[in-house]
Design a protein around this motif. Structure first.
Motif: not given
Length: 338
Positions: A262-282
């Motif tokens: 979902s990285f390609r959706y970073l600008l249009g739908s940022p919650w798609l790549p940022l949600t797994p990044v959030l849980f990896i960071s946690l």
């Protein structure tokens, strides 16, 4: 260790993700809920992908699947594989490190120098080229099961950096060989295996635990990098349809795969790549908490401080008890007949 608050917080976070994943799959199945649009007052107000809302805290993906459900389903694969890779790496590196520092001491310098050069090899690219035949789905489909591919990936990723970890352990144990108690033990006739068992291993136990935590964090990062290269844990589902082919997808819903796909959706739908990044960071933060509090609990100054607090509490409790008994004694004397 269990009395350190941050250690309990970190352990609770990982335990919640891991056991919550099994509970979610047991309650709701291994397919997340799906929605195609949101209606208000009989009118469609939002289509795919749906942004985060109260009913969908992390939104949905481009196919309408609930991101929270995908995160919970993939948590067990991500965390268990990461812990297994780091554990296997340490278990293989410990005997090799002691072997290098004990039985191959004459050759340790050139062996360590050769293996240290591997620090300059990008591990992500090396893992990508080695794992691509295993994880990239061929046109005729996989001939192995998902768990077989996860097992192969765990073994390969553990072996890739195992030489570097073994050299770290060998260097630490070589320093311990210069300690007086080890030299005295050798003078008294202790064998090499006995020195390893009763002197080196007990002294290095804390460092090995910290090293394991570092390897867990490093594995999370490498999996995220492989996700950006569309190489996912358990296999990458590839569509070979020349007209209506879908982009590569994660089979296991593991977090790195959700991030990479979902990285390609970073600008249009940022919650798609940022949600797994959030849980990896946690998860990385949880491991960091546990490492920090483990080191603090083994610190002699912290131990003395905690023991002093216990002693102060006991003394204060004894004083309070003595004060109560004195009050009762005075009251008893006043009530006695003269």
């Amino acid at each position: 260790m269990w009395k350190q608050p941050l250690f309990v917080v970190g352990f609770s976070m990982l335990a919640f993700f891991l056991f919550g994943s099994f509970a979610y799959e047991w309650l709701f199945g291994n397919v997340p809920r799906q929605v195609f649009f949101i209606k208000e007052n009989g009118r469609v107000v939002e289509g795919l992908p749906i942004s985060p809302k109260w009913t969908y805290p992390f939104g949905t993906d481009q196919y309408g699947y609930d991101m929270l459900g995908k995160i919970m389903i993939g948590a067990k694969y991500t965390i268990m594989a990461t812990l297994a890779i780091a554990a296997l790496r340490i278990l293989l590196a410990i005997p090799l490190g002691f072997l290098l520092s004990t039985y191959l001491r004459r050759h340790q310098n050139w062996i360590s120098g050769f293996i240290d050069s591997m620090h300059y090899i990008p591990l992500t690219l090396l893992a990508y080229f080695v794992l691509t035949p295993v994880l990239w789905m061929p046109e005729e489909g996989f001939s192995t099961t998902m768990w077989e591919r996860i097992f192969i990936q765990v073994v390969i990723m553990a072996l890739l950096t195992m030489p570097i970890v073994s050299v770290l352990i060998a260097n630490e144990s070589a320093l311990l060989y210069k300690k007086e108690y080890v030299l005295a033990s050798k003078t008294l006739g202790a064998g090499r295996f006995r020195i390893i068992r009763f002197h080196l291993l007990p002294q290095m136990r804390e460092k090995i635990v910290v090293l394991y935590g570092q390897q867990v964090i490093e594995t999370f990062v490498i999996l995220a990098h492989l996700g950006l290269l569309n190489l996912f844990l358990g296999g990458t589902k590839v569509s070979y349809d020349p007209m209506f082919g879908d982009p590569p997808m994660s089979i296991a819903y593991e977090w790195a795969g959700l991030f990479g796909s979902s990285f390609r959706y970073l600008l249009g739908s940022p919650w798609l790549p940022l949600t797994p990044v959030l849980f990896i960071s946690l998860s990385i933060l949880a491991v960091s908490f546990m490492m920090e509090e483990y080191v603090r609990s083994k610190n002699p100054k912290v131990k003395k401080r905690m023991q002093a607090k216990k002693k102060d509490a006991v003394v204060e409790w004894n004083r309070e008890q003595l004060r109560e008994k004195m009050v009762l004694l005075k009251a008893h004397k006043k009530n006695e007949p003269s």
